[in-house]
Design a protein around this motif. Structure first.
Motif, PDB file in Angstrom:
ATOM      1  N   ARG A 287       0.842  -1.204   0.000  1.00 13.47           N
ATOM      2  CA  ARG A 287       0.000   0.000   0.000  1.00 13.47           C
ATOM      3  C   ARG A 287       0.874   1.250   0.000  1.00 13.47           C
ATOM      4  O   ARG A 287       0.578   2.229  -0.705  1.00 13.47           O
ATOM      5  N   GLY A 288       1.944   1.251   0.780  1.00 15.95           N
ATOM      6  CA  GLY A 288       2.843   2.406   0.800  1.00 15.95           C
ATOM      7  C   GLY A 288       3.532   2.621  -0.532  1.00 15.95           C
ATOM      8  O   GLY A 288       3.688   3.763  -0.988  1.00 15.95           O
ATOM      9  N   PHE A 289       3.928   1.530  -1.194  1.00 15.64           N
ATOM     10  CA  PHE A 289       4.583   1.665  -2.500  1.00 15.64           C
ATOM     11  C   PHE A 289       3.611   2.180  -3.556  1.00 15.64           C
ATOM     12  O   PHE A 289       3.964   3.022  -4.384  1.00 15.64           O
ATOM     13  N   VAL A 290       2.371   1.667  -3.537  1.00 14.46           N
ATOM     14  CA  VAL A 290       1.389   2.105  -4.524  1.00 14.46           C
ATOM     15  C   VAL A 290       1.024   3.571  -4.290  1.00 14.46           C
ATOM     16  O   VAL A 290       0.897   4.360  -5.245  1.00 14.46           O
ATOM     17  N   ALA A 291       0.861   3.942  -3.018  1.00 16.02           N
ATOM     18  CA  ALA A 291       0.502   5.332  -2.713  1.00 16.02           C
ATOM     19  C   ALA A 291       1.615   6.301  -3.100  1.00 16.02           C
ATOM     20  O   ALA A 291       1.345   7.481  -3.380  1.00 16.02           O
ATOM     21  N   ALA A 292       2.862   5.827  -3.108  1.00 15.80           N
ATOM     22  CA  ALA A 292       3.987   6.705  -3.457  1.00 15.80           C
ATOM     23  C   ALA A 292       4.100   6.953  -4.956  1.00 15.80           C
ATOM     24  O   ALA A 292       4.814   7.870  -5.378  1.00 15.80           O
ATOM     25  N   VAL A 293       3.417   6.157  -5.760  1.00 16.00           N
ATOM     26  CA  VAL A 293       3.456   6.355  -7.219  1.00 16.00           C
ATOM     27  C   VAL A 293       2.525   7.511  -7.586  1.00 16.00           C
ATOM     28  O   VAL A 293       1.334   7.476  -7.251  1.00 16.00           O
ATOM     29  N   PRO A 294       3.014   8.536  -8.237  1.00 12.33           N
ATOM     30  CA  PRO A 294       2.153   9.677  -8.576  1.00 12.33           C
ATOM     31  C   PRO A 294       1.005   9.255  -9.497  1.00 12.33           C
ATOM     32  O   PRO A 294       1.197   8.522 -10.468  1.00 12.33           O
ATOM     33  N   VAL A 295      -0.169   9.738  -9.152  1.00 16.79           N
ATOM     34  CA  VAL A 295      -1.338   9.436  -9.983  1.00 16.79           C
ATOM     35  C   VAL A 295      -1.191  10.064 -11.363  1.00 16.79           C
ATOM     36  O   VAL A 295      -1.751   9.577 -12.358  1.00 16.79           O
ATOM     37  N   GLU A 296      -0.415  11.154 -11.455  1.00 15.48           N
ATOM     38  CA  GLU A 296      -0.240  11.837 -12.741  1.00 15.48           C
ATOM     39  C   GLU A 296       0.397  10.930 -13.798  1.00 15.48           C
ATOM     40  O   GLU A 296       0.129  11.093 -14.998  1.00 15.48           O
ATOM     41  N   LEU A 297       1.230   9.995 -13.362  1.00 12.94           N
ATOM     42  CA  LEU A 297       1.818   9.060 -14.322  1.00 12.94           C
ATOM     43  C   LEU A 297       0.745   8.212 -14.979  1.00 12.94           C
ATOM     44  O   LEU A 297       0.755   7.994 -16.200  1.00 12.94           O
ATOM     45  N   GLU A 298      -0.199   7.725 -14.188  1.00 14.19           N
ATOM     46  CA  GLU A 298      -1.266   6.904 -14.733  1.00 14.19           C
ATOM     47  C   GLU A 298      -2.197   7.748 -15.612  1.00 14.19           C
ATOM     48  O   GLU A 298      -2.672   7.275 -16.658  1.00 14.19           O
ATOM     49  N   GLU A 299      -2.449   8.988 -15.184  1.00 11.86           N
ATOM     50  CA  GLU A 299      -3.319   9.847 -15.978  1.00 11.86           C
ATOM     51  C   GLU A 299      -2.673  10.189 -17.320  1.00 11.86           C
ATOM     52  O   GLU A 299      -3.347  10.232 -18.357  1.00 11.86           O
ATOM     53  N   ALA A 300      -1.346  10.428 -17.307  1.00 11.67           N
ATOM     54  CA  ALA A 300      -0.655  10.720 -18.563  1.00 11.67           C
ATOM     55  C   ALA A 300      -0.688   9.520 -19.500  1.00 11.67           C
ATOM     56  O   ALA A 300      -0.863   9.679 -20.726  1.00 11.67           O
ATOM     57  N   ALA A 301      -0.522   8.328 -18.940  1.00 18.10           N
ATOM     58  CA  ALA A 301      -0.586   7.128 -19.773  1.00 18.10           C
ATOM     59  C   ALA A 301      -1.987   6.928 -20.332  1.00 18.10           C
ATOM     60  O   ALA A 301      -2.159   6.506 -21.481  1.00 18.10           O
ATOM     61  N   ALA A 302      -3.010   7.245 -19.540  1.00 19.13           N
ATOM     62  CA  ALA A 302      -4.388   7.113 -20.024  1.00 19.13           C
ATOM     63  C   ALA A 302      -4.671   8.104 -21.146  1.00 19.13           C
ATOM     64  O   ALA A 302      -5.369   7.786 -22.121  1.00 19.13           O
ATOM     65  N   ILE A 303      -4.121   9.299 -21.015  1.00 18.86           N
ATOM     66  CA  ILE A 303      -4.304  10.291 -22.088  1.00 18.86           C
ATOM     67  C   ILE A 303      -3.646   9.816 -23.381  1.00 18.86           C
ATOM     68  O   ILE A 303      -4.157  10.059 -24.493  1.00 18.86           O
ATOM     69  N   ASP A 304      -2.520   9.124 -23.256  1.00 16.07           N
ATOM     70  CA  ASP A 304      -1.827   8.609 -24.440  1.00 16.07           C
ATOM     71  C   ASP A 304      -2.500   7.387 -25.030  1.00 16.07           C
ATOM     72  O   ASP A 304      -2.022   6.838 -26.036  1.00 16.07           O
ATOM     73  N   GLY A 305      -3.597   6.921 -24.438  1.00 16.57           N
ATOM     74  CA  GLY A 305      -4.349   5.810 -24.994  1.00 16.57           C
ATOM     75  C   GLY A 305      -4.102   4.466 -24.346  1.00 16.57           C
ATOM     76  O   GLY A 305      -4.575   3.446 -24.856  1.00 16.57           O
TER      77      GLY A 305
END
Length: 276
Positions: free
Chosen positions: A158-176
């Motif tokens: 949980r600590g490792f997942v929470a430390a990953v910025p959500v912006e990385l996932e959002e940027a990947a989603a924007i890229d398709g």
């Protein structure tokens, strides 16, 4: 002077921790008379492999060798690592990324489970295993060990997942990228170090556990290594040579697994940084 003092204390602590292991390995190469002769020298004067030949070539019970018990332990340990790692990663992602009712209560309950002594759970788990029809199977051990490993694994991941910025996932989603691609290419590499650490804990739990393996298994051919080692302990005497040889063999897979996972831990950190 301060650095030398700290280094000296570190060496003393390391020597104190390593000494029992060195004594165990050295005793496994001693003959039986030399083991009981005593003396301050831990290393064998006349090394011998007789104890290793005894446990590797002889039958601990009719038709079953030490290698068979070793195979049972490997199956249970690796099944525990894979199942607990997968469930813990998905659970940690859900707890860290999504907001839902009773999320805090679930996390607190995971801590409460860790506080309960294992001995207090033997009878309830035994009755549950019987009702599920898993008594005297290796699956009963895998199910039990996964349950013991999950609270620690979920909290750590949980600590490792929470430390990953959500912006990385959002940027990947924007890229398709799809949710599966985001999970596999973005989240998983960054969480790999924590997954490696939890896998070490799960492996050690499944590899060294004795009480539940002795309770849930009746067929001796399904025994794991910790249970098989009890054959060397008699009412009147103990075969210390085979015990030390078996303990040395029992330690080797843990060391190998740690070295392999440690390498993956470093590579996971590097991969996550590159993808980030």
């Amino acid at each position: 002077m301060r650095r030398s003092t700290v280094n000296l204390l570190g060496l003393l602590v390391a020597a104190f921790a390593v000494f029992p292991v060195v004594w165990m390995v050295a005793t496994s190469f001693k003959s039986t008379p030399e083991i009981f002769s005593g003396g301050p020298v831990p290393f064998p004067r006349h090394p011998t492999l007789v104890h290793y030949r005894t446990i590797l070539t002889g039958d601990l019970i009719p038709g079953v060798t030490f290698v068979d018990f070793f195979r049972n332990s490997v199956l249970v340990a690796f099944a525990t690592v894979v199942i607990s790692g997968l469930i813990a990663l998905l659970a940690a992602t859900a707890v860290a990324r999504f907001k839902f009712r009773f999320r805090t209560s679930i996390l607190v309950m995971l801590l409460v489970v860790q506080m309960i002594p294992l001995e207090a759970l033997v009878i309830p788990l035994f009755l549950m295993i019987q009702r599920l029809g898993l008594y005297d199977t290796l699956a009963s051990l895998v199910l039990t060990y996964v349950g013991f490993s999950l609270p620690f694994a979920v909290w750590m991941l949980r600590g490792f997942v929470a430390a990953v910025p959500v912006e990385l996932e959002e940027a990947a989603a924007i890229d398709g990228a799809s949710r599966a691609q985001i999970f596999r290419r973005i989240l998983l590499p960054l969480v790999a170090p924590g997954l490696a650490a939890t896998s070490i804990f799960s492996f050690i739990v499944a590899w060294n556990e004795l009480i539940f393996a002795l309770t849930f298994l009746n067929d001796q051919t399904r025994y794991t290594l910790p249970v098989a080692m009890t054959f060397f302990f008699g009412r009147d005497d103990t075969a210390w040579g085979p015990v030390m040889a078996a303990s040395t063999i029992l330690t080797i897979p843990v060391l190998i697994f740690f070295l392999v996972v440690q390498r993956r831990m470093v590579s996971g950190l590097a991969a996550g940084a590159i993808k980030g």
